[in-house]
Design an enzyme around this catalytic site. Structure first.
Site, short mmCIF file in Angstrom:
data_model
loop_
_atom_site.label_atom_id
_atom_site.label_comp_id
_atom_site.label_asym_id
_atom_site.label_seq_id
_atom_site.Cartn_x
_atom_site.Cartn_y
_atom_site.Cartn_z
N LYS A 22 -5.91 -19.33 -2.75
CA LYS A 22 -6.87 -18.46 -2.31
C LYS A 22 -6.40 -16.85 -3.22
O LYS A 22 -7.27 -16.33 -3.90
CB LYS A 22 -7.07 -18.32 -1.12
N ASN A 23 -5.19 -16.66 -2.73
CA ASN A 23 -4.70 -15.13 -3.22
C ASN A 23 -4.24 -15.11 -4.58
O ASN A 23 -4.00 -14.10 -5.23
CB ASN A 23 -3.47 -14.82 -2.53
N CYS A 117 -7.69 -3.67 9.23
CA CYS A 117 -8.33 -5.11 9.73
C CYS A 117 -7.27 -5.44 11.15
O CYS A 117 -6.41 -4.69 11.48
CB CYS A 117 -8.26 -5.95 8.56
N ARG A 122 -3.59 -1.40 6.78
CA ARG A 122 -3.44 -1.60 5.25
C ARG A 122 -4.11 -0.74 4.34
O ARG A 122 -5.20 -0.71 4.12
CB ARG A 122 -4.54 -2.77 5.39
N ASP A 305 2.23 -14.86 5.75
CA ASP A 305 1.30 -15.54 5.91
C ASP A 305 1.67 -16.92 6.61
O ASP A 305 0.81 -17.64 6.75
CB ASP A 305 0.65 -15.95 4.49
N ARG A 397 -12.51 -18.89 5.96
CA ARG A 397 -12.35 -17.48 4.83
C ARG A 397 -11.07 -18.06 4.08
O ARG A 397 -11.04 -17.75 2.75
CB ARG A 397 -11.96 -16.54 5.61
N1 EPU Z 1 0.60 -0.87 1.78
C1 EPU Z 1 0.57 0.46 1.86
N2 EPU Z 1 -0.07 1.00 0.98
C2 EPU Z 1 -0.66 0.33 -0.31
C3 EPU Z 1 -0.82 -1.00 -0.23
C4 EPU Z 1 -0.04 -1.82 0.93
O1 EPU Z 1 0.81 1.03 2.86
O2 EPU Z 1 -1.39 0.97 -0.84
C5 EPU Z 1 1.14 -1.80 2.87
C6 EPU Z 1 0.58 -2.48 3.60
O3 EPU Z 1 -0.34 -1.99 4.66
C7 EPU Z 1 1.33 -3.53 4.24
C8 EPU Z 1 2.53 -3.77 3.11
O4 EPU Z 1 2.23 -2.63 2.10
O5 EPU Z 1 2.13 -3.17 5.25
C9 EPU Z 1 1.95 -4.97 2.15
O6 EPU Z 1 0.91 -4.98 1.73
P1 EPU Z 1 0.32 -5.67 0.31
O7 EPU Z 1 -0.49 -4.73 -0.17
O8 EPU Z 1 1.35 -6.35 -0.21
O9 EPU Z 1 -0.85 -6.69 0.91
P2 EPU Z 1 -2.25 -7.01 0.39
O10 EPU Z 1 -1.92 -6.84 -1.16
O11 EPU Z 1 -3.35 -6.33 0.92
C10 EPU Z 1 -1.55 -9.59 0.03
C11 EPU Z 1 -2.51 -10.97 0.47
C12 EPU Z 1 -2.27 -11.29 1.97
C13 EPU Z 1 -0.95 -11.20 2.16
C14 EPU Z 1 0.06 -10.04 1.92
C15 EPU Z 1 1.39 -9.88 1.88
C16 EPU Z 1 -4.41 -10.95 -1.06
C17 EPU Z 1 -5.93 -11.04 -1.29
N3 EPU Z 1 -3.73 -10.97 0.20
O12 EPU Z 1 -2.50 -8.77 0.77
O13 EPU Z 1 -2.87 -12.33 2.47
O14 EPU Z 1 -0.61 -11.22 3.62
O15 EPU Z 1 -0.47 -9.79 0.37
O16 EPU Z 1 2.00 -11.11 1.46
O17 EPU Z 1 -3.45 -11.48 -1.77
C18 EPU Z 1 -3.83 -13.82 3.65
O18 EPU Z 1 -4.11 -14.68 2.92
O19 EPU Z 1 -4.00 -14.27 5.07
C19 EPU Z 1 -3.33 -12.43 3.70
C20 EPU Z 1 -3.50 -11.49 4.44
#
Ligand code: EPU
Length: 424
Positions: A22-23, A117, A122, A305, A397
């Site tokens: 998915k990701n 969320c 996030r 995850d 999802r």
């Molecule tokens: N964060 C910030 N600022 C930013 C971006 C992130 O503070 O600009 C913080 C977030 O709030 C969090 C941490 O950094 O505390 C890590 O967040 P990250 O940005 O890495 O998460 P994401 O990119 O939103 C992806 C996956 C998630 C997975 C996380 C961590 C996708 C579409 N989603 O989310 O997947 O948990 O990386 O590995 O790739 C899931 O599949 O269930 C899922 C939530």
């Protein structure tokens, strides 16, 4: 409103094919915005978030077809609308992945700011900070990110904290920037590397993806071609944990064992016997799992995850354990639901303490997010009696045909449509 009725306990046994990630699929679909010729993406998983991404891209003007094997053919990637509306972004935060490629190709993008969320606030401040460092002008107006640029200019940039979709957004944007971009403190997750491999196969010049420093030399345009998404390591890990919890045995086909290293290590400590080959993992569990304390971390650490699923495992394991979540501040909604099934579990800030019980007892519980739903399903399969899981749309999802896969592996699961319960 649909719910799942699970009759436990069952033993998970058999072989199963792992679906595409998915990701990985979400950023790769989004990256087709950069491509000027037709693209075929293979092994796209059949799940709701992919449908939402396809709706978003189609709303922006792209045209696709999808064959019966779920290959997605992007016929025309030219966008007629450079906007990701609130209605679609609120359904799926990963919609923010259209920001980088749309801005890079068209010089403008308007994307609804994703809200918080169930698992945390996030923010996307890091995505925006680095786009500005590449020369974009970024404003937030009426709940929308509005980004403009004449031309992005490559630069040496550093994330203040690792972010998966943040790295992916900048990777896509930098492909069409003028000159060289170096990203420091990039996320190292396999899905970031998969996106870079896709982009390179379309004509991008990216080196170092999968490490914390990525170099991108901008090109004037990307072409087209065919690409296959990597297998989903979180689906793989979830099914392995199901086999461990039910003292079963399972063979995963079409997976990448290297992506599961930290997960396999935990499962070995829990008592599983594991063998791997190039594309398979075979696991056998002939005892009650031993408790394993874990701390989630960025790749190659234990993925957040899989945190909820490991908590479900520890809930029925021998002995006491703790599980510490370091990525998301609020990813614990499953804790109180597992307690309703008899888990001896307490939450203190970001650490869950668990005293394993012999068995969980089926109960009516509520799914709150994707991975929490997975944990409740695993708990239900191993529990005594019937577990009914409300708000099961969360599982659809992110897991392709999970119900069918688990039934084929021996679980007893039925999907029912019911009147919505009254929650207060
Ligand atoms: N964060 C910030 N600022 C930013 C971006 C992130 O503070 O600009 C913080 C977030 O709030 C969090 C941490 O950094 O505390 C890590 O967040 P990250 O940005 O890495 O998460 P994401 O990119 O939103 C992806 C996956 C998630 C997975 C996380 C961590 C996708 C579409 N989603 O989310 O997947 O948990 O990386 O590995 O790739 C899931 O599949 O269930 C899922 C939530």
């Amino acid at each position: 409103m649909q719910n799942l009725l699970i009759q436990g306990p069952s033993q998970i046994a058999g072989s199963v094919y792992i679906s595409g990630s998915k990701n990985s699929a979400l950023p790769i679909l989004s990256a087709t915005i950069l491509c000027t010729s037709p693209v075929v993406i293979q092994k796209v998983p059949h799940l709701k978030d992919v449908t939402t991404m396809l709706s978003l891209l189609s709303n922006m003007g792209m045209t696709f077809s999808i064959d019966h094997e779920l290959n997605v053919f992007v016929e025309n990637s030219t966008l007629s609308k450079l906007e990701a509306p609130y209605d679609l972004v609120k359904q799926m935060r990963a919609s923010v992945l259209v920001l980088g490629p749309t801005l890079a190709r068209y010089g403008y993008a308007k994307v609804s700011l994703p809200g918080g969320c169930a698992i945390g606030t996030r923010p996307v401040d890091q995505h925006l900070k680095i786009l500005c460092e590449l020369g974009a002008e970024v404003k937030v107006e009426d709940g929308y990110i509005v980004a403009t640029t004449k031309k992005l200019i490559g630069a040496e940039v550093k994330f203040d904290r690792e972010t998966v979709t943040g790295t992916e957004n900048i990777l896509m944007a930098a492909c069409l920037a003028q000159g060289k971009t170096v990203i420091h403190n990039a996320a190292c997750e396999p899905e970031v590397k998969d996106l870079a491999d896709f982009l390179n196969s379309m004509g991008a010049k990216i080196q170092g993806a999968g490490t914390s420093t990525i170099e991108i030399v901008g090109v004037s345009e990307l072409g087209g071609g065919a690409y296959s998404v990597i297998p989903d390591r979180i689906e793989a890990g979830t099914l392995l944990i199901a086999a461990v919890m039910t003292q079963g045995q399972i063979k995963l086909i079409d997976c990448i064992p290297e992506h599961l290293t930290s997960c396999l290590e935990v499962l070995k400590q829990a008592g599983a016997q594991i063998e791997t080959s190039d594309h398979t993992v075979s696991l056998k569990m002939d005892r009650r799992p031993k408790s394993v304390s874990i701390v989630t971390d960025v790749y190659p650490g234990i993925p957040t995850d899989l945190q909820a699923q490991f908590i479900a495992m520890n809930a029925i394991a021998e002995g006491a354990s703790y599980v510490e979540e370091t990525i998301f501040e609020n990813r614990f909604m499953h804790v109180s639901e597992l307690a309703r099934m008899g888990a001896q579990i307490t939450l203190n800030r970001n650490v869950v303490h668990i005293q394993g019980v012999d068995s969980l007892i089926g109960a009516r519980v509520m799914a709150t997010d994707l991975r929490a739903s997975a944990a409740l399903i695993l708990a239900g399969i191993s529990a005594q009696g019937v577990t009914s899981i409300d708000r099961i749309y969360h599982i659809d999802r992110g897991y392709a045909n999970i119900q069918e896969k688990l039934i084929k592996l021996g679980a007893s699961i039925e999907r029912k449509t019911s009147k919505p319960p009254h929650y207060v």
